[in-house]
Design a protein around this motif. Structure first.
Motif, PDB file in Angstrom:
ATOM      1  N   ILE A 208       0.894  -1.182   0.138  1.00  0.00           N
ATOM      2  CA  ILE A 208       0.104   0.227  -0.031  1.00  0.00           C
ATOM      3  C   ILE A 208       1.051   1.294  -0.076  1.00  0.00           C
ATOM      4  O   ILE A 208       0.563   2.326  -0.605  1.00  0.00           O
ATOM      5  N   ASP A 209       2.083   1.026   0.654  1.00  0.00           N
ATOM      6  CA  ASP A 209       2.720   2.387   0.561  1.00  0.00           C
ATOM      7  C   ASP A 209       3.575   2.859  -0.567  1.00  0.00           C
ATOM      8  O   ASP A 209       4.090   3.776  -0.777  1.00  0.00           O
ATOM      9  N   THR A 210       3.373   1.655  -1.399  1.00  0.00           N
ATOM     10  CA  THR A 210       4.037   1.885  -2.931  1.00  0.00           C
ATOM     11  C   THR A 210       2.966   2.084  -3.805  1.00  0.00           C
ATOM     12  O   THR A 210       3.023   1.983  -5.090  1.00  0.00           O
ATOM     13  N   ASP A 211       1.659   2.160  -3.403  1.00  0.00           N
ATOM     14  CA  ASP A 211       0.317   2.441  -4.126  1.00  0.00           C
ATOM     15  C   ASP A 211      -0.003   1.487  -5.032  1.00  0.00           C
ATOM     16  O   ASP A 211      -0.676   1.480  -6.140  1.00  0.00           O
ATOM     17  N   LYS A 212       0.398   0.051  -4.762  1.00  0.00           N
ATOM     18  CA  LYS A 212      -0.129  -1.166  -5.183  1.00  0.00           C
ATOM     19  C   LYS A 212      -1.442  -1.520  -4.407  1.00  0.00           C
ATOM     20  O   LYS A 212      -1.431  -2.553  -3.529  1.00  0.00           O
ATOM     21  N   ASP A 213      -2.470  -0.660  -4.397  1.00  0.00           N
ATOM     22  CA  ASP A 213      -3.404  -0.855  -3.376  1.00  0.00           C
ATOM     23  C   ASP A 213      -4.418  -2.017  -3.855  1.00  0.00           C
ATOM     24  O   ASP A 213      -4.797  -2.833  -2.859  1.00  0.00           O
ATOM     25  N   GLU A 236      -9.496  -1.895   7.910  1.00  0.00           N
ATOM     26  CA  GLU A 236      -7.847  -1.874   8.040  1.00  0.00           C
ATOM     27  C   GLU A 236      -7.284  -1.545   6.881  1.00  0.00           C
ATOM     28  O   GLU A 236      -6.256  -0.560   6.662  1.00  0.00           O
ATOM     29  N   PHE A 237      -7.783  -1.620   5.573  1.00  0.00           N
ATOM     30  CA  PHE A 237      -7.096  -1.251   4.176  1.00  0.00           C
ATOM     31  C   PHE A 237      -7.273   0.458   4.449  1.00  0.00           C
ATOM     32  O   PHE A 237      -6.076   1.153   4.026  1.00  0.00           O
ATOM     33  N   LYS A 238      -8.392   0.799   4.788  1.00  0.00           N
ATOM     34  CA  LYS A 238      -8.495   2.562   4.947  1.00  0.00           C
ATOM     35  C   LYS A 238      -7.761   3.015   5.960  1.00  0.00           C
ATOM     36  O   LYS A 238      -7.046   3.972   5.539  1.00  0.00           O
ATOM     37  N   GLU A 239      -7.668   2.415   7.103  1.00  0.00           N
ATOM     38  CA  GLU A 239      -6.941   3.221   7.962  1.00  0.00           C
ATOM     39  C   GLU A 239      -5.350   2.867   7.721  1.00  0.00           C
ATOM     40  O   GLU A 239      -4.672   4.020   7.919  1.00  0.00           O
ATOM     41  N   ILE A 240      -4.812   2.004   6.966  1.00  0.00           N
ATOM     42  CA  ILE A 240      -3.545   1.968   6.641  1.00  0.00           C
ATOM     43  C   ILE A 240      -3.280   3.035   5.459  1.00  0.00           C
ATOM     44  O   ILE A 240      -2.134   3.838   5.604  1.00  0.00           O
ATOM     45  N   LYS A 241      -4.148   3.081   4.433  1.00  0.00           N
ATOM     46  CA  LYS A 241      -3.948   3.992   3.539  1.00  0.00           C
ATOM     47  C   LYS A 241      -4.041   5.439   3.889  1.00  0.00           C
ATOM     48  O   LYS A 241      -3.270   6.482   3.548  1.00  0.00           O
ATOM     49  N   ASP A 242      -4.893   5.676   5.084  1.00  0.00           N
ATOM     50  CA  ASP A 242      -4.866   7.234   5.594  1.00  0.00           C
ATOM     51  C   ASP A 242      -3.801   7.453   6.198  1.00  0.00           C
ATOM     52  O   ASP A 242      -3.203   8.633   6.288  1.00  0.00           O
ATOM     53  N   ARG A 243      -3.200   6.533   6.852  1.00  0.00           N
ATOM     54  CA  ARG A 243      -1.736   6.661   7.695  1.00  0.00           C
ATOM     55  C   ARG A 243      -0.648   6.809   6.517  1.00  0.00           C
ATOM     56  O   ARG A 243       0.149   7.817   7.032  1.00  0.00           O
ATOM     57  N   MET A 245      -1.109   8.013   3.811  1.00  0.00           N
ATOM     58  CA  MET A 245      -1.083   9.546   2.989  1.00  0.00           C
ATOM     59  C   MET A 245      -0.781  10.669   4.355  1.00  0.00           C
ATOM     60  O   MET A 245      -0.308  11.823   3.769  1.00  0.00           O
ATOM     61  N   GLU A 246      -1.171  10.527   5.553  1.00  0.00           N
ATOM     62  CA  GLU A 246      -0.994  11.367   6.680  1.00  0.00           C
ATOM     63  C   GLU A 246       0.696  11.601   6.703  1.00  0.00           C
ATOM     64  O   GLU A 246       1.080  12.535   6.863  1.00  0.00           O
ATOM     65  N   GLU A 247       1.330  10.607   6.557  1.00  0.00           N
ATOM     66  CA  GLU A 247       2.859  10.641   6.744  1.00  0.00           C
ATOM     67  C   GLU A 247       3.512  11.349   5.526  1.00  0.00           C
ATOM     68  O   GLU A 247       4.473  12.180   5.793  1.00  0.00           O
TER      69      GLU A 247
END
Length: 514
Positions: A208-213, A236-243, A245-247
């Motif tokens: 997810i952090d490399t945008d392979k959602d 869980e996917f949403k909260e990981i992706k939110d995190r 984007m926040e970072e």
């Protein structure tokens, strides 16, 4: 607003718990592998064919041959956290297995002392990558409520690898040729090749952090049971992706300088736990009176007891806590090592048997306490933002002190003889005195509360809180974990603490034992 992608097509027959278990067992091959390599030399260096082939090497040469592996492991373990962020977890696992296999092949086909040294260093490169990336991968696919027991189970696999190598040395010692030491070295090549091939099949925990959602969500769905509509997987996917984007938006600093400046005590505790784990260790040369095949046999029997001793922490570490296990283990080890030195000092006919009993008690205490817990403790106390660097630094400390102990032990055994064992006992006493805060039952995102008495950390958090108020930021503190965040629908994500997979696709979220 995070959009949940349609998951990529999955052809996996295993989903949910069976998938998690199968992946964990396979990943543990990496831990088994460097356990095998650590033990294989302890048996072959005493064999007559090995000693003859290398011209009856002295204690310094033997010590160098054994300990030089840690030089390579130190180098790559220091870099493994960053490598895992560049090529991914499974990519690093694959590279580590290939490098280790190449090093094992050079050792197997060695033509002399220096060729063996080169092979050992190359194998060390592989060991450094595996010893860092396997715990990272394991932690990223594991439910957080089992982080203690899974760390201890992983250590059991390490000791199982060590035991397997000792027994392989014993059975091959009956061969009256150079095959008596070449075959044990070749076995590690087979295991390494299997691990490399399997690394291409396991799912990546870094998506997810490399945008392979789509791929990340698909694997999340598989781990949650295979249903794309599963609410836990979606949340869980949403909260990981939110995190993620926040970072990206906040530009969180992750340098070694910032880590040392803000979390000096935690870094020193993490490093010291790994240092003491090696300073109290006598695994390579604890044969004390036994020679040749008898020494290997005693080591093999000892290794079985060693394996059994690593099982109780599976159940105790999340019940008793970390401190009681570490403290009781230090006491038992100090007593048994002091007794070992005393029996060797009086040197009576019963000394060999008495020493073996003392060493077995010592190893059982080590396997239950200071063996597994130093692999668990550093990633627990490190904040999310610097966990990768912090755990990488503690792992490097492990290999640095492993090298030191392996290099000087043969020489010390000749120079100070029986005094070597009380010396290790003294380090056990030191480890007892050093204060390690209890982390049992403390969620990773609340670990700051354990260290709230440390002024520099408390001031830093107060400054961060003031900055958040000034900027009217409604987000997550940089030192908290993903699981303390607020989910997109406004609910607390703590409900996932029991059944979620902590930071599974968060590239920078974990870097060590769960």
């Amino acid at each position: 607003m995070v959009n949940v992608p349609a998951p990529a097509h999955s052809s996996r027959k295993l989903v949910g718990q069976p998938l998690l278990i199968s992946i964990s067992i396979f990943a543990s091959l990496g831990v088994f592998l460097f356990g095998y390599d650590q033990g294989v030399m302890s048996g072959i260096i005493t064999g007559p064919h090995f000693r003859k082939y290398f011209g009856n090497p002295d204690a310094v040469s033997i010590g160098t041959m054994v300990a030089v592996l840690e030089v390579g492991a130190f180098i790559t373990s220091a870099a493994a956290g960053r490598v895992g962020d560049i090529v991914g977890r499974k990519g690093t696992l694959f590279i580590g297995a290939i490098v280790f296999t190449v090093g094992g092949a050079i050792q197997t086909l060695t033509t002399g002392f220096w060729t063996m040294i080169v092979g050992r260093v190359i194998s060390g490169f592989g060991v450094g990558l595996l010893s860092t990336i396997v715990p990272i991968y394991q932690s990223e696919i594991s439910p957080p409520n089992h982080r203690g027991s899974l760390a201890c189970m992983e250590f059991t696999m390490n000791i199982a690898g060590y035991s397997s190598s000792v027994w392989m040395d014993y059975f091959c010692s009956f061969l009256d040729s150079d095959l008596s030491w070449r075959i044990p070295l070749f076995i590690q090549c087979i295991i390494g090749a299997i691990l490399a091939a399997g690394a291409l099949l396991i799912p990546e925990s870094w998506c997810i952090d490399t945008d392979k959602d789509a791929e990340g969500f698909r694997i999340l769905v598989d781990l949650h049971g295979g249903n794309p509509e599963d609410h836990a997987a979606i949340a869980e996917f949403k909260e990981i992706k939110d995190r993620v984007m926040e970072e990206r938006a906040s530009g969180v600093a992750r340098s070694y300088y910032e880590m040392w400046k803000k979390y000096k005590r935690r870094v020193l505790l993490a490093m010291s736990s790994q240092a003491f784990a090696q300073l109290v260790l006598i695994s390579y040369y604890a044969q004390a009176g036994w020679i040749g095949r008898d020494a290997i046999l005693m080591t093999g029997i000892n290794s079985i007891i060693y394996i059994l001793s690593t099982i109780p922490p599976w159940y105790l570490v999340d019940r008793w806590g970390r401190r009681p296990i570490l403290l009781s283990g230090a006491v038992i080890m100090a007593i048994s090592l002091t007794a070992t030195g005393w029996w060797m000092y009086i040197d009576v006919p019963r000394t060999p048997n008495a020493v073996v009993i003392c060493v077995i008690i010592y190893n059982a205490a080590f396997g239950y306490s200071w063996g597994p817990l130093p692999w668990l403790y550093p990633p627990e106390i490190m904040p999310l933002t610097i966990r990768a660097k912090g755990v990488s630094l503690s792992t490097s400390t492990n290999w640095a002190f492993n090298f030191l102990v392996g290099e000087v032990t043969p020489e010390l055994q000749e120079v100070i003889t029986w005094r070597l064992y009380p010396m290790h006992g003294f380090f056990c006493v030191c480890s007892f005195i050093l204060v390690y805060p209890e982390t049992k039952g403390v969620p990773l995102e609340e670990m700051d509360l354990v260290f709230d008495s440390v002024p520099d950390e408390r001031e830093e958090r107060e400054e961060n809180a003031e900055d958040d108020e000034d900027n009217e930021v409604d987000g997550v503190d940089e030192n908290t974990s993903l699981l303390s965040a607020t989910t997109p629908n406004g609910g607390s994500s703590k409900r996932h603490r029991k059944k979620g997979w902590f930071g599974i696709f968060k590239r920078r979220s974990t870097s060590g034992e769960p």
